[in-house]
Design a protein around this motif. Structure first.
Motif, PDB file in Angstrom:
ATOM      1  N   GLU A 142       0.855  -1.188   0.000  1.00 42.34           N
ATOM      2  CA  GLU A 142       0.000   0.000   0.000  1.00 42.34           C
ATOM      3  C   GLU A 142       0.887   1.232   0.000  1.00 42.34           C
ATOM      4  O   GLU A 142       1.795   1.360   0.830  1.00 42.34           O
ATOM      5  N   ASN A 163      -4.375   4.874  -2.270  1.00 39.18           N
ATOM      6  CA  ASN A 163      -5.557   5.508  -1.688  1.00 39.18           C
ATOM      7  C   ASN A 163      -6.036   6.650  -2.579  1.00 39.18           C
ATOM      8  O   ASN A 163      -5.228   7.462  -3.030  1.00 39.18           O
ATOM      9  N   GLU A 173      -7.863   2.185  -3.316  1.00 36.86           N
ATOM     10  CA  GLU A 173      -8.548   2.099  -2.023  1.00 36.86           C
ATOM     11  C   GLU A 173      -9.380   3.357  -1.810  1.00 36.86           C
ATOM     12  O   GLU A 173      -8.903   4.466  -2.009  1.00 36.86           O
ATOM     13  N   ASP A 188     -11.899   0.717   2.146  1.00 35.23           N
ATOM     14  CA  ASP A 188     -10.986   0.920   3.276  1.00 35.23           C
ATOM     15  C   ASP A 188     -11.760   1.033   4.589  1.00 35.23           C
ATOM     16  O   ASP A 188     -12.939   1.381   4.582  1.00 35.23           O
ATOM     17  N   LYS A 225     -11.074  -4.018   3.312  1.00 36.05           N
ATOM     18  CA  LYS A 225      -9.986  -3.850   4.271  1.00 36.05           C
ATOM     19  C   LYS A 225     -10.599  -3.690   5.660  1.00 36.05           C
ATOM     20  O   LYS A 225     -11.180  -2.652   5.983  1.00 36.05           O
ATOM     21  N   GLU A 278      -6.260  -5.134   8.571  1.00 37.33           N
ATOM     22  CA  GLU A 278      -5.312  -4.021   8.732  1.00 37.33           C
ATOM     23  C   GLU A 278      -4.829  -3.896  10.169  1.00 37.33           C
ATOM     24  O   GLU A 278      -5.546  -4.230  11.104  1.00 37.33           O
TER      25      GLU A 278
HETATM   26 CA    CA Z   1      -5.795   2.597   2.842  1.00 39.81          CA
END
Ligand code: CA
Ligand code: C2E
Ligand code: CA
Ligand code: CA
Length: 278
Positions: free
Chosen positions: A58, A119, A151, A180, A201, A237
């Motif tokens: 990420e 993101n 994301e 996310d 996520k 996460e």
């Molecule tokens: Ca993220």
């Protein structure tokens, strides 16, 4: 309503002015920071269990302010969203991350991660042309679209129809979509019926107390079940300990991310699988 006068209102409005001017100042400094290379992108591994292969990273932006030192994206991303700099900053992050993955693929071959996760803020997704920008950026880096995950948080979807259109356009390119902070929002579950999503996520808050029995385990189990039932991929996460990793694996999580496997870094370690095995 009563006329808003008197001391409390005056204080509140002063605080607001102060805040607004701090925002404006930070915004102006961001502009300068972008032009003088104060931003960089760091990468955090997402691993598959049990073999601990780094399947993705990420991309996370960092700002090293010349006087204030490092400023958290939690602080400056909202400012960039407000003053519109998020478009330029976001495109720079995307391009930097794509170039980096292409470089790893060339230099490292097989140990390079398969995917880059970037993101995107709500405003980026709500602006027509975002999918075109993504396509252009992938082409410039000579990366196939299935190397990229975008994301987003559920707030993106509340920006109106264009964000949904963008998600469909991204998917048509072959880009994957990750939701996310899953589980923390107001309507995460409802969204899954209408919004194209590939990856969930699962938020750190559900991982934090997973080793205790009770509520957290129940929720983490439900979230993986929902994910599997809908044919989606779940990523947990904020995994910080071996015990959390073990518990998540027991619940059926196959993809984990967190400090335990690696902090965000300019040079992430892609050899976790080998290190752990030895
Ligand atoms: Ca993220
Ligand atoms: P996020 O997308 O949910 O990113 C995960 C955050 O959790 C990152 O914080 C990451 O460094 C941190 N994290 C990862 N593993 C652990 C762990 O094991 N323990 C703890 N305590 N934290 C962990 P970061 O980099 O400060 O980013 C915060 C938020 O700022 C992100 O949350 C995202 O919403 C936003 N952000 C960061 N980079 C970007 C970007 O490039 N574009 C946009 N639009 N937003 C970004
Ligand atoms: Ca998150
Ligand atoms: Ca978050």
């Amino acid at each position: 309503a009563a006329k808003q006068t008197g001391e409390p209102f005056r204080r509140w409005s002063l605080a607001l002015d102060e805040r607004t001017s701090q925002y404006a100042e930070l915004g102006a400094q961001m502009r300068a920071g972008l032009d003088s290379g104060q931003f960089r992108v760091v990468y955090q591994p997402i691993v598959a269990v049990p073999d601990l292969r780094v399947v993705a990273v990420e991309a996370l932006v960092r700002w090293e302010h010349p006087e204030r030192g490092p400023i958290s994206p939690v602080e400056f991303i909202p400012v960039a969203e407000q003053n519109g700099l998020i478009f330029e900053l976001g495109e720079w992050i995307l391009a930097t991350a794509c170039r980096q993955l292409a470089e790893w693929r060339t230099e490292l071959g097989a140990p390079a991660p398969d995917r880059m996760s970037v993101n995107a803020s709500a405003r980026q997704l709500a602006r027509p042309g975002f999918a075109k920008t993504v396509a252009r950026t992938l082409a410039a880096a000579k990366l196939p679209a299935d190397c990229l995950t975008i994301e987003m948080t559920e707030t993106a979807v509340f920006q109106g129809g264009q964000a949904i259109t963008t998600l469909h356009e991204l998917r048509a390119l072959g880009v994957l979509i990750a939701l996310d902070d899953f589980g923390t929002g107001h309507s995460s579950l409802g969204l899954l019926q209408t919004v194209p999503v590939d990856i969930l996520k699962v938020d750190k808050s559900f991982v934090d107390n997973i080793t205790e029995t009770g509520r957290h385990t129940v929720i983490a189990r439900s979230l993986i079940q929902i994910s599997e039932g809908l044919g989606l991929t779940a990523v947990a996460e904020g995994v910080e300990t071996a015990e959390q990793a073990e518990a998540l694996q027991q619940l059926g999580y196959r993809f984990l991310q967190g400090y335990y496997f690696g902090k965000p870094s300019t040079h992430p370690d892609f050899t976790l699988a080998l290190d752990w095995a030895s």
